[in-house]
Write an enzyme that holds these catalytic residues in place. Structure first.
Site, PDB file in Angstrom:
ATOM      1  N   GLY A  44       6.828   7.960  -7.470  1.00 43.94           N
ATOM      2  CA  GLY A  44       6.476   9.373  -7.075  1.00 43.94           C
ATOM      3  C   GLY A  44       7.451   9.965  -6.610  1.00 43.94           C
ATOM      4  O   GLY A  44       7.660  11.314  -6.500  1.00 43.94           O
ATOM      5  N   GLU A  99      10.966   8.450   0.097  1.00 41.21           N
ATOM      6  CA  GLU A  99       9.558   8.095  -0.451  1.00 41.21           C
ATOM      7  C   GLU A  99       8.957   9.549  -0.612  1.00 41.21           C
ATOM      8  O   GLU A  99       9.210  10.416  -0.269  1.00 41.21           O
ATOM      9  CB  GLU A  99       8.760   7.640   1.020  1.00 41.21           C
ATOM     10  CG  GLU A  99       8.638   6.105   0.704  1.00 41.21           C
ATOM     11  CD  GLU A  99       7.339   5.752  -0.401  1.00 41.21           C
ATOM     12  OE1 GLU A  99       7.179   6.740  -1.208  1.00 41.21           O
ATOM     13  OE2 GLU A  99       6.755   4.890  -0.090  1.00 41.21           O
ATOM     14  N   ASP A 100       7.846   9.437  -1.384  1.00 41.96           N
ATOM     15  CA  ASP A 100       7.266  10.701  -1.627  1.00 41.96           C
ATOM     16  C   ASP A 100       6.108  11.030  -0.392  1.00 41.96           C
ATOM     17  O   ASP A 100       6.170  12.309  -0.068  1.00 41.96           O
ATOM     18  CB  ASP A 100       6.296  10.748  -3.068  1.00 41.96           C
ATOM     19  CG  ASP A 100       5.615   9.266  -2.970  1.00 41.96           C
ATOM     20  OD1 ASP A 100       5.612   8.562  -2.238  1.00 41.96           O
ATOM     21  OD2 ASP A 100       4.567   9.249  -4.288  1.00 41.96           O
ATOM     22  N   ASP A 103       1.281   7.611   3.786  1.00 37.96           N
ATOM     23  CA  ASP A 103      -0.318   7.960   3.798  1.00 37.96           C
ATOM     24  C   ASP A 103      -0.645   6.832   4.992  1.00 37.96           C
ATOM     25  O   ASP A 103      -0.847   6.950   6.253  1.00 37.96           O
ATOM     26  CB  ASP A 103      -0.748   7.703   2.547  1.00 37.96           C
ATOM     27  CG  ASP A 103      -2.561   8.126   2.484  1.00 37.96           C
ATOM     28  OD1 ASP A 103      -2.921   8.843   2.992  1.00 37.96           O
ATOM     29  OD2 ASP A 103      -3.173   7.277   1.797  1.00 37.96           O
ATOM     30  N   VAL A 153      -2.846  14.893  -2.749  1.00 33.06           N
ATOM     31  CA  VAL A 153      -1.716  15.819  -3.379  1.00 33.06           C
ATOM     32  C   VAL A 153      -1.214  15.262  -4.561  1.00 33.06           C
ATOM     33  O   VAL A 153      -1.087  14.137  -4.852  1.00 33.06           O
ATOM     34  CB  VAL A 153      -0.720  15.955  -2.162  1.00 33.06           C
ATOM     35  CG1 VAL A 153      -1.451  17.035  -1.117  1.00 33.06           C
ATOM     36  CG2 VAL A 153      -0.226  14.831  -1.760  1.00 33.06           C
TER      37      VAL A 153
HETATM   38  P1  IMP Z   1       0.395   4.311   1.960  1.00 32.75           P
HETATM   39  O1  IMP Z   1      -1.164   4.422   1.917  1.00 32.75           O
HETATM   40  O2  IMP Z   1       1.227   4.874   3.018  1.00 32.75           O
HETATM   41  O3  IMP Z   1       0.767   2.835   1.714  1.00 32.75           O
HETATM   42  O4  IMP Z   1       0.795   5.153   0.434  1.00 32.75           O
HETATM   43  C1  IMP Z   1       1.184   4.485  -0.524  1.00 32.75           C
HETATM   44  C2  IMP Z   1       1.408   5.341  -1.568  1.00 32.75           C
HETATM   45  O5  IMP Z   1       0.141   5.623  -2.263  1.00 32.75           O
HETATM   46  C3  IMP Z   1       2.382   6.503  -1.453  1.00 32.75           C
HETATM   47  O6  IMP Z   1       3.733   6.170  -1.545  1.00 32.75           O
HETATM   48  C4  IMP Z   1       2.097   7.334  -2.978  1.00 32.75           C
HETATM   49  O7  IMP Z   1       2.615   6.680  -3.955  1.00 32.75           O
HETATM   50  C5  IMP Z   1       0.612   6.972  -2.798  1.00 32.75           C
HETATM   51  N1  IMP Z   1      -0.412   7.961  -2.358  1.00 32.75           N
HETATM   52  C6  IMP Z   1      -0.859   8.065  -1.029  1.00 32.75           C
HETATM   53  N2  IMP Z   1      -1.408   9.426  -0.790  1.00 32.75           N
HETATM   54  C7  IMP Z   1      -1.191   9.881  -2.105  1.00 32.75           C
HETATM   55  C8  IMP Z   1      -1.839  11.321  -2.449  1.00 32.75           C
HETATM   56  O8  IMP Z   1      -2.255  12.115  -1.958  1.00 32.75           O
HETATM   57  N3  IMP Z   1      -1.088  11.569  -3.755  1.00 32.75           N
HETATM   58  C9  IMP Z   1      -0.434  11.152  -4.669  1.00 32.75           C
HETATM   59  N4  IMP Z   1      -0.146   9.783  -4.264  1.00 32.75           N
HETATM   60  C10 IMP Z   1      -0.461   9.256  -2.884  1.00 32.75           C
HETATM   61 MG    MG Z   2       5.264   6.165  -2.939  1.00 35.60          MG
END
Ligand code: IMP
Ligand code: MG
Length: 178
Positions: A44, A99-100, A103, A153
Site C-alpha cells: 500500500g 506506511e500507507d 487503522d 479508503v
Molecule cells: P491495521 O488495522 O492498522 O493493522 O491496518 C493494517 C493494514 O490494513 C494497513 O496497513 C492497510 O494496508 C490496510 N488498511 C486498513 N484500512 C484500510 C483502508 O481503509 N483502505 C485500504 N487498506 C486499509
Molecule cells: Mg499497509
C-alpha cells in the site's frame, strides 16, 4: 476515467502532493546531517514512498518489507505474516517506517517490535493516513499526512480488492458498503 467512491473521505491529488511535500520538508529538517533509512511497507505505501523520498533533499537509503495482516481491513486479527523481509541491515541506522494507513494499529505495532529487535539507532513512523477512531493499540506516528474518519479508503497505492491502487487521488466508500 478514474471512478470516485461516494464515501466521506476524498483527498484530491493536489492536496496529497502539498502534504507530502510538507512531510518531506519536516523530515529533512529533523534529519539534517544524518542519513535516514526509509522502509516502505508494501504494497500500500509504494506510491507514498516514491513521492515522499523525492521530497526529502538529503542523502538517504531505502528498503522494502512486505507484511500481511490476516483478515480484511475491517477485521484485523493482529496476526501478521512476513511476506518479504528487508534486504539491508538496520542495526545502528536512523530508520523511518513508511506506511500507507494506520487503522487498528496492530500491523504497525507488530512491525515496530520486529524492527526494534534489530537495534536501529532510531525508529520513527511516517504514515499517509490514520483512522484514530479505529485504534486498538497505541502506536506512534511522527509524520502524518491526514487524519481521516472511519471509511474504507483507496487510491494512491491503497487497494480496493487489489484494484484502484493507480488512482492519483484518495477516495472512499462507506464502511457498510464493504
Ligand atoms: P491495521 O488495522 O492498522 O493493522 O491496518 C493494517 C493494514 O490494513 C494497513 O496497513 C492497510 O494496508 C490496510 N488498511 C486498513 N484500512 C484500510 C483502508 O481503509 N483502505 C485500504 N487498506 C486499509
Ligand atoms: Mg499497509
Amino acid at each position: 476515467m478514474f471512478t470516485t467512491g461516494n464515501g466521506p473521505v476524498q483527498i484530491p491529488e493536489a492536496a496529497i502532493r502539498a502534504r507530502v511535500k510538507e512531510l518531506g520538508e519536516a523530515i529533512a529538517r529533523d534529519y539534517q546531517g544524518r542519513t535516514p533509512h526509509m522502509i516502505c511497507v508494501l504494497n500500500g505505501a509504494f506510491i507514498f514512498m516514491a513521492d515522499l523520498v523525492r521530497a526529502i533533499p538529503l542523502p538517504l537509503t531505502l528498503d522494502f518489507i512486505s507484511i500481511s495482516s490476516y483478515g480484511n481491513a475491517y477485521k484485523s486479527s493482529g496476526e501478521v505474516e512476513l511476506i518479504k523481509d528487508l534486504r539491508l541491515p538496520i542495526h545502528g541506522k536512523d530508520v523511518i517506517v513508511v506506511e500507507d494507513i494506520v487503522d487498528t494499529g496492530l500491523t504497525l505495532s507488530y512491525l515496530l517490535e520486529y524492527l526494534e529487535a534489530r537495534k536501529p539507532r532510531s525508529l520513527r513512523v511516517a504514515a499517509l493516513l490514520s483512522k484514530p477512531s479505529r485504534r486498538q493499540v497505541e502506536v506512534p506516528i511522527h509524520y502524518l499526512g491526514f487524519e481521516i474518519e472511519d471509511a474504507y479508503v483507496y487510491g494512491y497505492g491503497l487497494d480496493r480488492a487489489q484494484f484502484d491502487r493507480n488512482l492519483p487521488f484518495i477516495t472512499s466508500i462507506r464502511p457498510e458498503e464493504e
